[in-house]
Design a protein around this motif. Structure first.
Motif, PDB file in Angstrom:
ATOM      1  N   LYS A  57     -85.005  45.230 -33.016  1.00  0.00           N
ATOM      2  CA  LYS A  57     -85.951  46.195 -32.439  1.00  0.00           C
ATOM      3  C   LYS A  57     -86.936  46.633 -33.515  1.00  0.00           C
ATOM      4  O   LYS A  57     -86.594  46.693 -34.693  1.00  0.00           O
ATOM      5  N   VAL A  58     -88.152  46.952 -33.088  1.00  0.00           N
ATOM      6  CA  VAL A  58     -89.172  47.490 -33.993  1.00  0.00           C
ATOM      7  C   VAL A  58     -89.715  48.779 -33.387  1.00  0.00           C
ATOM      8  O   VAL A  58     -90.022  48.834 -32.190  1.00  0.00           O
ATOM      9  N   VAL A  59     -89.792  49.807 -34.213  1.00  0.00           N
ATOM     10  CA  VAL A  59     -90.317  51.102 -33.774  1.00  0.00           C
ATOM     11  C   VAL A  59     -91.518  51.410 -34.673  1.00  0.00           C
ATOM     12  O   VAL A  59     -91.346  51.800 -35.827  1.00  0.00           O
ATOM     13  N   GLN A 107     -84.971  47.489 -36.780  1.00  0.00           N
ATOM     14  CA  GLN A 107     -83.523  47.403 -36.664  1.00  0.00           C
ATOM     15  C   GLN A 107     -83.124  45.935 -36.811  1.00  0.00           C
ATOM     16  O   GLN A 107     -83.675  45.064 -36.125  1.00  0.00           O
ATOM     17  N   ILE A 108     -82.185  45.672 -37.734  1.00  0.00           N
ATOM     18  CA  ILE A 108     -81.735  44.309 -37.964  1.00  0.00           C
ATOM     19  C   ILE A 108     -80.223  44.209 -37.760  1.00  0.00           C
ATOM     20  O   ILE A 108     -79.518  45.208 -37.832  1.00  0.00           O
ATOM     21  N   ARG A 109     -79.786  42.992 -37.499  1.00  0.00           N
ATOM     22  CA  ARG A 109     -78.349  42.688 -37.453  1.00  0.00           C
ATOM     23  C   ARG A 109     -78.123  41.572 -38.461  1.00  0.00           C
ATOM     24  O   ARG A 109     -78.826  40.561 -38.454  1.00  0.00           O
ATOM     25  N   LYS A 164     -95.725  41.817 -39.191  1.00  0.00           N
ATOM     26  CA  LYS A 164     -94.694  40.874 -39.623  1.00  0.00           C
ATOM     27  C   LYS A 164     -93.602  41.616 -40.392  1.00  0.00           C
ATOM     28  O   LYS A 164     -93.850  42.652 -40.999  1.00  0.00           O
ATOM     29  N   PHE A 165     -92.425  41.030 -40.366  1.00  0.00           N
ATOM     30  CA  PHE A 165     -91.296  41.521 -41.147  1.00  0.00           C
ATOM     31  C   PHE A 165     -90.716  40.344 -41.913  1.00  0.00           C
ATOM     32  O   PHE A 165     -90.542  39.262 -41.343  1.00  0.00           O
ATOM     33  N   GLN A 166     -90.480  40.535 -43.213  1.00  0.00           N
ATOM     34  CA  GLN A 166     -89.852  39.496 -44.035  1.00  0.00           C
ATOM     35  C   GLN A 166     -88.538  40.018 -44.598  1.00  0.00           C
ATOM     36  O   GLN A 166     -88.439  41.189 -44.972  1.00  0.00           O
ATOM     37  N   GLU A 199     -89.249  35.196 -41.789  1.00  0.00           N
ATOM     38  CA  GLU A 199     -90.420  35.981 -41.384  1.00  0.00           C
ATOM     39  C   GLU A 199     -90.502  36.014 -39.862  1.00  0.00           C
ATOM     40  O   GLU A 199     -90.458  34.977 -39.209  1.00  0.00           O
ATOM     41  N   TRP A 200     -90.616  37.225 -39.317  1.00  0.00           N
ATOM     42  CA  TRP A 200     -90.701  37.471 -37.889  1.00  0.00           C
ATOM     43  C   TRP A 200     -92.050  38.081 -37.532  1.00  0.00           C
ATOM     44  O   TRP A 200     -92.518  38.976 -38.220  1.00  0.00           O
ATOM     45  N   LEU A 201     -92.636  37.638 -36.408  1.00  0.00           N
ATOM     46  CA  LEU A 201     -93.828  38.281 -35.858  1.00  0.00           C
ATOM     47  C   LEU A 201     -93.374  39.493 -35.061  1.00  0.00           C
ATOM     48  O   LEU A 201     -92.379  39.430 -34.342  1.00  0.00           O
ATOM     49  N   LEU A 202     -94.091  40.597 -35.166  1.00  0.00           N
ATOM     50  CA  LEU A 202     -93.700  41.831 -34.493  1.00  0.00           C
ATOM     51  C   LEU A 202     -94.573  42.135 -33.278  1.00  0.00           C
ATOM     52  O   LEU A 202     -94.680  43.280 -32.870  1.00  0.00           O
ATOM     53  N   LYS A 203     -95.201  41.153 -32.724  1.00  0.00           N
ATOM     54  CA  LYS A 203     -96.099  41.347 -31.579  1.00  0.00           C
ATOM     55  C   LYS A 203     -95.338  41.292 -30.280  1.00  0.00           C
ATOM     56  O   LYS A 203     -94.375  40.656 -30.101  1.00  0.00           O
TER      57      LYS A 203
END
Length: 185
Positions: free
Chosen positions: A72-74, A96-98, A166-168, A181-185
């Motif tokens: 999840k991204v807030v 939020q990461i797992r 983005k999140f790395q 690396e994840w796109l947060l869109k």
């Protein structure tokens, strides 16, 4: 003079070894299908990981491998209390990461050391040690035996006007051989 000529190749060897760098991957793992016995269709070539996707990362340590999922991204998270607030002109953004240890050795690290949030202007922000009202942080010291998992938030203080895109995440306190690396869109 002869001694310095003998030392030069050794120093060059160390310098080249230190500059091997980190590979950045944004290819998500294939997910198993919900139906028993069926495989999920393979991800498209060049598909980019996004919220909900898992990337398996290798460590520099033998036998250490983690599945990392952005849950999840807030973009604008409320502080946990009045003492834990962003600096003026900033807000908290949370990811939020797992983490799941799928390797054969124990993971023992601080996940925030290897986390970066990247905005729409390609600026990056390191994780702060802040708490938000939504839930628990992942913690500053995480130990995961093989097969164990942990979930929690990483909190970043970002300028109010920027948009996280983005999140790395990199193992080994940010010095691992792979970064996801994840796109947060």
């Amino acid at each position: 003079m002869k001694k310095s000529l003998l030392v030069l190749p050794v120093l060059l060897s160390f310098a080249l070894t230190a500059c091997t760098g980190t590979e950045v991957t944004s290819n998500p793992d294939n997910k198993p299908a919900a139906s028993k016995g069926q495989e999920a269709p393979p991800k498209e070539e060049g598909a980019r990981a996004k919220i909900g996707d898992t990337i398996t990362l290798d460590s520099g340590e033998d036998g250490l491998k983690l599945e990392v999922t952005v849950v999840k991204v807030v973009p604008s998270a409320k502080p946990k209390d009045e003492f834990n607030v962003p600096e003026p002109g900033h807000r908290f953004a949370a990811v939020q990461i797992r983490l799941k240890n799928v390797g054969s050795t124990t993971y023992d690290d601080s996940p925030g050391n290897g986390a970066q949030l990247i905005d729409d202007e390609d600026q990056q922000y390191g994780e702060g040690l802040n708490e938000i009202a939504l839930g628990a942080s992942i913690g500053t010291s995480v130990k995961l035996a093989p097969g164990s998992s942990r979930k929690g938030y990483l909190v970043f203080s970002v300028p109010k006007k920027v948009k996280p895109t983005k999140f790395q995440f990199t193992l080994d306190s940010g010095f691992g051989p792979q970064a996801g690396e994840w796109l947060l869109k």
